[in-house]
Design a protein around this motif. Structure first.
Motif, PDB file in Angstrom:
ATOM      1  N   VAL A 167      -7.385 -11.153   4.725  1.00 36.77           N
ATOM      2  CA  VAL A 167      -6.265 -10.925   3.819  1.00 36.77           C
ATOM      3  C   VAL A 167      -5.969  -9.430   3.807  1.00 36.77           C
ATOM      4  O   VAL A 167      -6.877  -8.621   3.644  1.00 36.77           O
ATOM      5  CB  VAL A 167      -6.600 -11.403   2.386  1.00 36.77           C
ATOM      6  CG1 VAL A 167      -5.463 -11.074   1.435  1.00 36.77           C
ATOM      7  CG2 VAL A 167      -6.901 -12.888   2.383  1.00 36.77           C
ATOM      8  N   PHE A 168      -4.717  -9.087   3.998  1.00 39.21           N
ATOM      9  CA  PHE A 168      -4.278  -7.697   3.919  1.00 39.21           C
ATOM     10  C   PHE A 168      -3.341  -7.563   2.728  1.00 39.21           C
ATOM     11  O   PHE A 168      -2.619  -8.499   2.405  1.00 39.21           O
ATOM     12  CB  PHE A 168      -3.552  -7.277   5.202  1.00 39.21           C
ATOM     13  CG  PHE A 168      -4.462  -7.161   6.379  1.00 39.21           C
ATOM     14  CD1 PHE A 168      -5.015  -5.927   6.716  1.00 39.21           C
ATOM     15  CD2 PHE A 168      -4.778  -8.268   7.143  1.00 39.21           C
ATOM     16  CE1 PHE A 168      -5.865  -5.814   7.801  1.00 39.21           C
ATOM     17  CE2 PHE A 168      -5.630  -8.162   8.225  1.00 39.21           C
ATOM     18  CZ  PHE A 168      -6.175  -6.931   8.561  1.00 39.21           C
ATOM     19  N   ARG A 169      -3.363  -6.397   2.130  1.00 37.39           N
ATOM     20  CA  ARG A 169      -2.508  -6.166   0.974  1.00 37.39           C
ATOM     21  C   ARG A 169      -1.996  -4.740   0.997  1.00 37.39           C
ATOM     22  O   ARG A 169      -2.717  -3.812   1.326  1.00 37.39           O
ATOM     23  CB  ARG A 169      -3.294  -6.401  -0.314  1.00 37.39           C
ATOM     24  CG  ARG A 169      -2.472  -6.119  -1.568  1.00 37.39           C
ATOM     25  CD  ARG A 169      -3.207  -6.492  -2.823  1.00 37.39           C
ATOM     26  NE  ARG A 169      -3.327  -7.947  -2.833  1.00 37.39           N
ATOM     27  CZ  ARG A 169      -4.319  -8.600  -3.449  1.00 37.39           C
ATOM     28  NH1 ARG A 169      -5.253  -7.943  -4.078  1.00 37.39           N
ATOM     29  NH2 ARG A 169      -4.357  -9.903  -3.418  1.00 37.39           N
ATOM     30  N   MET A 170      -0.746  -4.597   0.614  1.00 35.76           N
ATOM     31  CA  MET A 170      -0.143  -3.296   0.411  1.00 35.76           C
ATOM     32  C   MET A 170       0.507  -3.361  -0.965  1.00 35.76           C
ATOM     33  O   MET A 170       1.289  -4.272  -1.235  1.00 35.76           O
ATOM     34  CB  MET A 170       0.904  -3.020   1.491  1.00 35.76           C
ATOM     35  CG  MET A 170       1.366  -1.585   1.540  1.00 35.76           C
ATOM     36  SD  MET A 170       2.590  -1.295   2.851  1.00 35.76           S
ATOM     37  CE  MET A 170       1.609  -1.518   4.331  1.00 35.76           C
ATOM     38  N   SER A 171       0.167  -2.421  -1.835  1.00 34.48           N
ATOM     39  CA  SER A 171       0.701  -2.474  -3.196  1.00 34.48           C
ATOM     40  C   SER A 171       0.854  -1.076  -3.770  1.00 34.48           C
ATOM     41  O   SER A 171       0.405  -0.090  -3.180  1.00 34.48           O
ATOM     42  CB  SER A 171      -0.218  -3.312  -4.089  1.00 34.48           C
ATOM     43  OG  SER A 171      -1.506  -2.738  -4.158  1.00 34.48           O
ATOM     44  N   GLY A 172       1.485  -1.029  -4.936  1.00 34.17           N
ATOM     45  CA  GLY A 172       1.611   0.217  -5.679  1.00 34.17           C
ATOM     46  C   GLY A 172       2.294   1.316  -4.893  1.00 34.17           C
ATOM     47  O   GLY A 172       3.306   1.101  -4.217  1.00 34.17           O
ATOM     48  N   ASP A 173       1.719   2.520  -4.976  1.00 36.76           N
ATOM     49  CA  ASP A 173       2.295   3.689  -4.307  1.00 36.76           C
ATOM     50  C   ASP A 173       2.357   3.522  -2.796  1.00 36.76           C
ATOM     51  O   ASP A 173       3.312   3.959  -2.155  1.00 36.76           O
ATOM     52  CB  ASP A 173       1.495   4.956  -4.646  1.00 36.76           C
ATOM     53  CG  ASP A 173       1.652   5.369  -6.097  1.00 36.76           C
ATOM     54  OD1 ASP A 173       2.646   4.947  -6.739  1.00 36.76           O
ATOM     55  OD2 ASP A 173       0.790   6.119  -6.593  1.00 36.76           O
ATOM     56  N   ARG A 174       1.337   2.894  -2.232  1.00 40.36           N
ATOM     57  CA  ARG A 174       1.340   2.688  -0.773  1.00 40.36           C
ATOM     58  C   ARG A 174       2.515   1.809  -0.354  1.00 40.36           C
ATOM     59  O   ARG A 174       3.158   2.064   0.657  1.00 40.36           O
ATOM     60  CB  ARG A 174       0.031   2.072  -0.316  1.00 40.36           C
ATOM     61  CG  ARG A 174      -1.120   3.023  -0.375  1.00 40.36           C
ATOM     62  CD  ARG A 174      -2.384   2.406   0.141  1.00 40.36           C
ATOM     63  NE  ARG A 174      -3.440   3.396   0.070  1.00 40.36           N
ATOM     64  CZ  ARG A 174      -4.718   3.096   0.063  1.00 40.36           C
ATOM     65  NH1 ARG A 174      -5.107   1.843   0.131  1.00 40.36           N
ATOM     66  NH2 ARG A 174      -5.623   4.056  -0.004  1.00 40.36           N
ATOM     67  N   LEU A 175       2.780   0.763  -1.118  1.00 39.14           N
ATOM     68  CA  LEU A 175       3.907  -0.106  -0.825  1.00 39.14           C
ATOM     69  C   LEU A 175       5.225   0.672  -0.927  1.00 39.14           C
ATOM     70  O   LEU A 175       6.078   0.587  -0.042  1.00 39.14           O
ATOM     71  CB  LEU A 175       3.917  -1.309  -1.771  1.00 39.14           C
ATOM     72  CG  LEU A 175       5.087  -2.288  -1.629  1.00 39.14           C
ATOM     73  CD1 LEU A 175       5.078  -2.939  -0.263  1.00 39.14           C
ATOM     74  CD2 LEU A 175       5.005  -3.337  -2.731  1.00 39.14           C
ATOM     75  N   SER A 176       5.372   1.436  -1.982  1.00 45.20           N
ATOM     76  CA  SER A 176       6.593   2.228  -2.180  1.00 45.20           C
ATOM     77  C   SER A 176       6.789   3.249  -1.074  1.00 45.20           C
ATOM     78  O   SER A 176       7.884   3.419  -0.543  1.00 45.20           O
ATOM     79  CB  SER A 176       6.565   2.933  -3.541  1.00 45.20           C
ATOM     80  OG  SER A 176       6.589   1.984  -4.569  1.00 45.20           O
ATOM     81  N   ARG A 177       5.705   3.956  -0.717  1.00 53.27           N
ATOM     82  CA  ARG A 177       5.807   4.950   0.355  1.00 53.27           C
ATOM     83  C   ARG A 177       6.191   4.294   1.681  1.00 53.27           C
ATOM     84  O   ARG A 177       7.055   4.777   2.404  1.00 53.27           O
ATOM     85  CB  ARG A 177       4.485   5.724   0.508  1.00 53.27           C
ATOM     86  CG  ARG A 177       4.308   6.837  -0.489  1.00 53.27           C
ATOM     87  CD  ARG A 177       3.178   7.777  -0.117  1.00 53.27           C
ATOM     88  NE  ARG A 177       1.906   7.109   0.121  1.00 53.27           N
ATOM     89  CZ  ARG A 177       1.005   6.837  -0.837  1.00 53.27           C
ATOM     90  NH1 ARG A 177       1.225   7.172  -2.085  1.00 53.27           N
ATOM     91  NH2 ARG A 177      -0.126   6.222  -0.535  1.00 53.27           N
ATOM     92  N   PHE A 178       5.524   3.187   1.986  1.00 49.56           N
ATOM     93  CA  PHE A 178       5.826   2.501   3.233  1.00 49.56           C
ATOM     94  C   PHE A 178       7.271   1.988   3.252  1.00 49.56           C
ATOM     95  O   PHE A 178       7.947   2.043   4.274  1.00 49.56           O
ATOM     96  CB  PHE A 178       4.862   1.329   3.468  1.00 49.56           C
ATOM     97  CG  PHE A 178       5.053   0.661   4.789  1.00 49.56           C
ATOM     98  CD1 PHE A 178       4.698   1.296   5.969  1.00 49.56           C
ATOM     99  CD2 PHE A 178       5.612  -0.595   4.854  1.00 49.56           C
ATOM    100  CE1 PHE A 178       4.883   0.674   7.197  1.00 49.56           C
ATOM    101  CE2 PHE A 178       5.808  -1.219   6.079  1.00 49.56           C
ATOM    102  CZ  PHE A 178       5.444  -0.583   7.253  1.00 49.56           C
ATOM    103  N   ALA A 179       7.749   1.527   2.106  1.00 47.07           N
ATOM    104  CA  ALA A 179       9.122   1.027   1.997  1.00 47.07           C
ATOM    105  C   ALA A 179      10.138   2.173   2.047  1.00 47.07           C
ATOM    106  O   ALA A 179      11.334   1.934   2.207  1.00 47.07           O
ATOM    107  CB  ALA A 179       9.298   0.254   0.698  1.00 47.07           C
ATOM    108  N   GLY A 180       9.653   3.405   1.906  1.00 47.92           N
ATOM    109  CA  GLY A 180      10.548   4.551   1.923  1.00 47.92           C
ATOM    110  C   GLY A 180      11.303   4.724   0.607  1.00 47.92           C
ATOM    111  O   GLY A 180      12.363   5.329   0.574  1.00 47.92           O
ATOM    112  N   VAL A 181      10.732   4.198  -0.451  1.00 45.85           N
ATOM    113  CA  VAL A 181      11.381   4.272  -1.772  1.00 45.85           C
ATOM    114  C   VAL A 181      10.746   5.357  -2.599  1.00 45.85           C
ATOM    115  O   VAL A 181       9.573   5.499  -2.693  1.00 45.85           O
ATOM    116  CB  VAL A 181      11.279   2.910  -2.506  1.00 45.85           C
ATOM    117  CG1 VAL A 181      11.944   2.977  -3.862  1.00 45.85           C
ATOM    118  CG2 VAL A 181      11.873   1.812  -1.666  1.00 45.85           C
TER     119      VAL A 181
END
Length: 163
Positions: free
Chosen positions: A149-163
């Motif tokens: 299982v892989f997860r991306m959340s919080g700040d990492r998710l936002s950074r990766f999304a470019g938001v």
């Protein structure tokens, strides 16, 4: 599902249950040692389950006492070309464990999956929860040990999304 002999009944959660659902989610988090990860509020639960309908929930009752809940939603298999039911959480309150309520909750979800023409019922279980793993195996479920299982959340998710 109603079992009039034992007084156990399963019904869909309702908006009025949001506080109860949140309290059982907290109990589950404490049981799993993950209570530090809880950020949800009663209002979050109310909105996501009953306003946006992002997931469904069932509650198991013994007479008038809530004893268990299961929260689930659809997933999809591109290989099968069909939806499945994904069980996010199944929780039975401690004093009601080993009485068959968890099995009945899973059976209810299995019937739901079959009735909705879903191909599978999937869920995760923490490695450290050996009693649950054994319980699931005894029901006929098998462990998919070839996946992670892989997860991306919080700040990492936002950074990766470019938001």
């Amino acid at each position: 599902m109603n079992d009039y002999k034992t007084g156990f009944m399963i019904r869909a959660g309702e908006e009025k249950d949001a506080g109860l659902i949140m309290s059982m989610i907290r109990e589950l988090a404490v049981f799993e040692g993950l209570d530090h990860e809880i950020t949800a509020t009663v209002e979050d639960i109310r909105k996501s389950l009953f306003e946006k309908t992002q997931a469904e929930i069932i509650i198991g009752w013994l007479k008038e006492e809530p004893v268990a809940f299961a929260l689930y939603f659809y997933n999809y298999s591109t290989f099968l070309g069909k939806a499945g039911v994904y069980l996010e959480d199944l929780y039975v309150r401690e004093k009601y464990r080993k009485q068959g309520f968890g099995k009945e909750m899973l059976r209810y979800l299995a019937r739901t999956a079959v009735e909705r023409r879903c191909e599978r019922l999937d869920w995760l279980c923490l490695d450290k929860n050996a009693p649950a793993i054994e319980f699931y195996k005894n029901l006929g479920a098998h462990v998919l040990d070839d996946r992670r299982v892989f997860r991306m959340s919080g700040d990492r998710l936002s950074r990766f999304a470019g938001v």
